[in-house]
Design a protein around this motif. Structure first.
Motif, PDB file in Angstrom:
ATOM      1  N   HIS A   1       0.672  -1.204   0.195  1.00  0.00           N
ATOM      2  CA  HIS A   1      -0.107  -0.021  -0.103  1.00  0.00           C
ATOM      3  C   HIS A   1       0.954   1.193  -0.063  1.00  0.00           C
ATOM      4  N   LEU A   2       2.216   1.185  -0.341  1.00  0.00           N
ATOM      5  CA  LEU A   2       3.051   2.268  -0.508  1.00  0.00           C
ATOM      6  C   LEU A   2       2.401   3.563  -1.074  1.00  0.00           C
ATOM      7  N   GLN A   3       2.517   4.710  -0.539  1.00  0.00           N
ATOM      8  CA  GLN A   3       2.078   5.806  -1.492  1.00  0.00           C
ATOM      9  C   GLN A   3       3.209   6.720  -1.342  1.00  0.00           C
ATOM     10  N   TRP A   4       3.262   7.418  -2.585  1.00  0.00           N
ATOM     11  CA  TRP A   4       4.232   8.586  -2.919  1.00  0.00           C
ATOM     12  C   TRP A   4       3.675   9.816  -3.090  1.00  0.00           C
ATOM     13  N   ILE A   5       4.283  10.898  -2.390  1.00  0.00           N
ATOM     14  CA  ILE A   5       3.573  12.073  -2.802  1.00  0.00           C
ATOM     15  C   ILE A   5       4.863  13.160  -3.100  1.00  0.00           C
ATOM     16  N   ARG A   6       4.578  14.095  -3.667  1.00  0.00           N
ATOM     17  CA  ARG A   6       5.470  15.126  -4.240  1.00  0.00           C
ATOM     18  C   ARG A   6       5.702  16.213  -3.163  1.00  0.00           C
TER      19      ARG A   6
ATOM     20  N   ARG B   1       8.634   9.757   4.432  1.00  0.00           N
ATOM     21  CA  ARG B   1      10.213   9.642   4.681  1.00  0.00           C
ATOM     22  C   ARG B   1      10.620  10.213   3.531  1.00  0.00           C
ATOM     23  N   PRO B   2      11.595  11.272   3.426  1.00  0.00           N
ATOM     24  CA  PRO B   2      12.012  11.757   2.208  1.00  0.00           C
ATOM     25  C   PRO B   2      13.046  10.907   1.318  1.00  0.00           C
ATOM     26  N   TYR B   3      12.826  10.768   0.166  1.00  0.00           N
ATOM     27  CA  TYR B   3      13.634   9.918  -0.757  1.00  0.00           C
ATOM     28  C   TYR B   3      13.709  10.932  -2.284  1.00  0.00           C
ATOM     29  N   ARG B   4      15.017  10.574  -2.412  1.00  0.00           N
ATOM     30  CA  ARG B   4      15.504  11.268  -3.635  1.00  0.00           C
ATOM     31  C   ARG B   4      15.242  10.226  -4.767  1.00  0.00           C
ATOM     32  N   TYR B   5      14.712  10.587  -5.800  1.00  0.00           N
ATOM     33  CA  TYR B   5      14.654   9.856  -7.091  1.00  0.00           C
ATOM     34  C   TYR B   5      14.702  10.702  -8.323  1.00  0.00           C
ATOM     35  N   GLN B   6      15.581  10.491  -9.140  1.00  0.00           N
ATOM     36  CA  GLN B   6      15.813  11.022 -10.302  1.00  0.00           C
ATOM     37  C   GLN B   6      15.779  12.665 -10.283  1.00  0.00           C
ATOM     38  N   GLN B   7      16.555  13.221  -9.391  1.00  0.00           N
ATOM     39  CA  GLN B   7      16.996  14.758  -9.098  1.00  0.00           C
ATOM     40  C   GLN B   7      15.323  15.272  -8.611  1.00  0.00           C
ATOM     41  N   GLN B   8      14.528  14.575  -8.030  1.00  0.00           N
ATOM     42  CA  GLN B   8      13.256  15.064  -7.386  1.00  0.00           C
ATOM     43  C   GLN B   8      13.399  14.556  -6.061  1.00  0.00           C
TER      44      GLN B   8
ATOM     45  N   TYR C   1       8.186  11.607  -1.178  1.00  0.00           N
ATOM     46  CA  TYR C   1       7.879  11.485   0.237  1.00  0.00           C
ATOM     47  C   TYR C   1       7.118   9.982   0.077  1.00  0.00           C
ATOM     48  N   ILE C   2       7.662   8.899   0.965  1.00  0.00           N
ATOM     49  CA  ILE C   2       7.094   7.826   1.104  1.00  0.00           C
ATOM     50  C   ILE C   2       6.175   7.827   2.340  1.00  0.00           C
ATOM     51  N   GLU C   3       5.155   7.401   2.089  1.00  0.00           N
ATOM     52  CA  GLU C   3       4.158   7.233   3.497  1.00  0.00           C
ATOM     53  C   GLU C   3       4.524   5.955   3.967  1.00  0.00           C
TER      54      GLU C   3
END
Length: 111
Positions: A60-65, A87-94, A97-99
């Motif tokens: 049920h992983l949700q990513w938000i910008r 949790r902050p997560y760096r992906y492709q220079q963006q 955040y992962i819930e």
């Protein structure tokens, strides 16, 4: 007859056992300035593997910008927004955040 079978079996066993490949061996001098700390590297890789397994386990992983307004930063770098944790997560220079379901179950790894 029995002795020849025994000798044949022994020769076959020695031939099989003697063809063992241990893989590459890396030797470093202790004075080498580019020396790699193998134990630290192993620990880091293990943490990355555990983190990736946690990501796969959360179906049920949700990513938000962008985080909602009013979030509080925890000591470990995660964000608490109401009852939700991110949790902050760096992906492709963006910055994404992962819930998280439980913030203390996975190690903090910088990407």
């Amino acid at each position: 007859m029995m002795a020849s079978r025994l000798v044949y079996g022994l020769v076959l066993w020695v031939a099989i056992v003697s063809h063992v490949d241990a893989g590459p061996v890396i030797v470093q001098k202790s004075s080498d300035p580019n020396k790699v700390d193998i134990f630290e590297l192993k620990k880091e890789l293990l943490q990355q593997i555990q983190w990736q397994e946690q990501l796969r386990a959360d179906a049920h992983l949700q990513w938000i910008r962008q985080l909602p307004v009013g979030c509080i930063v925890a000591r470990n770098g995660d964000y608490q927004c109401g009852l939700n944790w991110y949790r902050p997560y760096r992906y492709q220079q963006q910055q994404l955040y992962i819930e998280l379901s439980e913030p203390k179950t996975s190690p903090r790894i910088e990407q």
